[in-house]
Design an enzyme around this catalytic site. Structure first.
Site, mmCIF file in Angstrom:
data_model
loop_
_atom_site.group_PDB
_atom_site.id
_atom_site.type_symbol
_atom_site.label_atom_id
_atom_site.label_comp_id
_atom_site.label_asym_id
_atom_site.label_seq_id
_atom_site.Cartn_x
_atom_site.Cartn_y
_atom_site.Cartn_z
ATOM 1 N N ASP A 139 0.907 -1.391 -0.140
ATOM 2 C CA ASP A 139 -0.040 -0.059 -0.096
ATOM 3 C C ASP A 139 0.852 1.060 -0.022
ATOM 4 O OD1 ASP A 139 -2.214 -1.773 0.310
ATOM 5 O OD2 ASP A 139 -2.461 -1.445 2.246
ATOM 6 N N TYR A 313 -4.628 -9.604 -4.446
ATOM 7 C CA TYR A 313 -4.093 -10.978 -3.956
ATOM 8 C C TYR A 313 -2.900 -11.607 -4.961
ATOM 9 C CZ TYR A 313 -7.239 -11.280 -0.144
ATOM 10 O OH TYR A 313 -8.107 -11.053 1.029
#
Length: 432
Positions: A139, A313
């Site tokens: 992130d 993912y």
């Protein structure tokens, strides 16, 4: 003058979600520590077994075990989200287990939750365990010095860009729109980085709302504005990248309204993990927005195929690109040398590099004791980089509503009267 290694073992563990480069840190820490005469062990699955007092789920690490793993994705030590700081009893068990295994140095690899756990090990051990935390997250939302990225971000962005470019070509070929929800709980760095580099039609991130409440209507109307603008240019396709953090910006009440009205249970459920975070993976945000958007388009008389795609993912265990392979080697090397320094006897630290030099940052200077987390590094929506990103997005702009010719074309594409169009979309044009 060479540093004198402290007596005892050095242990490694990984917490939180995977990120490209984990094996690079494990490899570099192990090799450098052994070269300095320190025995190294790796705990399996983060703090999962330590909180149970289990002394069996670890293994000794040797150079031959790790010398070839640095270019591989994933983690040879696994990972978990177990929170040892959840109670005093759990932390006492962890410290007693470390003492039994003669661990006097600990390298934690993870995000801000794992950093807080590491800081508590250091604090509660009273100097008996030196702790270095190597920060990771795809992130890129941890407040490292300057513009230093968190490891894993650059690889995740590169893999994500390839996927979005492929979907963009599919969108053009099939005349459809893709809604891509990118990981990024607290900030929009990954979504924006992918969207900008892949030349997505638009990217929506939480920061652009500048702290104002966000609604499903806001997100849908921004998307509709882009769709209509493309249609006015006779383009029937596009790709929108949405930051996952929009879920938290919308908040539990807004989400509950959608989930409670979903009789088929398509949107998942609201729950929290061991660290108190909303389990964003349990909420099908892409489908939620797609359904809401499709209903609004139908009401406007606009026929459009919309496909939602979760993106996250598949990024987390990618093989690290050269940037992250090199970066994690530097971080692992730095962690060992910090632990061997006199500073490590005085404070636990988050390991960072600034200008190519090791910069250990005290836990207390990084972690808010009330939230138990680091202050997230947000996208600077007033900076040149974001302004550049916005300049190349296809979104409604103030002049679209101010200039009669532009407004007329857009209103026609939306099957609306000009004044009706202006009134409907003036709110979302003001955002950002």
């Amino acid at each position: 003058m060479p540093l004198e290694p402290p007596s005892g073992r050095l242990a490694l563990l990984v917490g939180g979600g995977p990120a490209p480069g984990l094996n690079g840190v494990i490899s570099s820490v192990t090799i450098e520590a052994i070269e300095e005469g320190i025995e190294v062990i790796g705990f399996q699955d983060g703090f999962k077994w330590l909180v149970r007092g289990d002394t069996a789920h670890y293994r000794k690490l040797h150079i031959d075990d790790v010398k070839g793993i640095y270019p591989r994705g994933g983690s040879v030590l696994g990972t978990s989200r177990t929170n040892p700081a959840k109670s005093d009893d759990l932390m006492r068990t962890v410290l007693e287990t470390l003492r039994k295994l003669n661990v006097t140095m600990l390298v934690t690899i993870g995000g801000d939750d794992t950093a807080f756990s590491g800081s508590q090990v250091y604090l509660r051990a009273g100097g008996a365990v030196r702790v270095a935390h190597v920060p990771k997250t795809i992130d890129n939302d941890l407040p490292l010095p300057g513009s230093a990225p968190t490891f894993g971000y650059e690889t995740a962005r590169q893999v994500g860009v390839g996927i979005v470019r492929n979907l963009a070509e599919d969108a053009r070929t099939t005349s459809r729109w893709y809604l891509i929800v990118s990981m990024g709980r607290a900030a929009g760095h990954l979504a924006l980085g992918i969207g900008k580099a892949a030349a997505a039609t638009l990217t929506i991130i939480p920061e652009e709302f500048r702290g104002r409440p966000v609604t499903i209507d806001d997100v849908c109307d921004i998307l509709i504005g882009s769709i209509v603008k493309r249609r006015s240019a006779n383009l029937q396709y596009g790709v929108a990248v949405l930051a996952e953090g929009l879920i938290e910006s919308i908040g539990e009440k807004g989400l509950e309204a959608m989930i409670s009205g979903d009789q088929l249970g398509r949107y998942g459920s609201i729950s929290r993990d061991d660290h108190g975070h909303l389990r964003l993976g349990e909420i099908d945000f892409g489908r939620m927005i797609k359904d809401a958007l499709s209903a609004r388009l139908k009401a406007m008389g606009l026929e459009l195929t919309v496909i939602d795609k979760e993106l996250g993912y598949e990024l987390r265990c990618a093989d690290p690109i050269p940037f992250d392979a090199e970066y994690t080697r530097d971080l692992g090397y730095g962690a060992v040398h910090f632990l061997m320094s006199d500073e490590a006897a005085k404070f636990g630290a988050v390991i960072s590099l600034e200008g190519g030099r090791l910069k250990p940052i005290r836990f207390e200077d990084m972690i808010n004791p009330e939230t138990r987390r680091m202050k997230p590094r947000k996208v600077d929506v007033d900076g040149e980089s974001y302004r550049c990103a916005r300049a190349y997005m296809i979104r409604l702009e103030p002049r679209d509503l101010a200039e009669p010719a532009r407004l007329g074309r857009l209103a026609e594409a939306a099957n609306m009267a000009p004044e009706q169009f202006r009134e409907r979309f003036a709110r979302v044009v003001a955002y950002g």
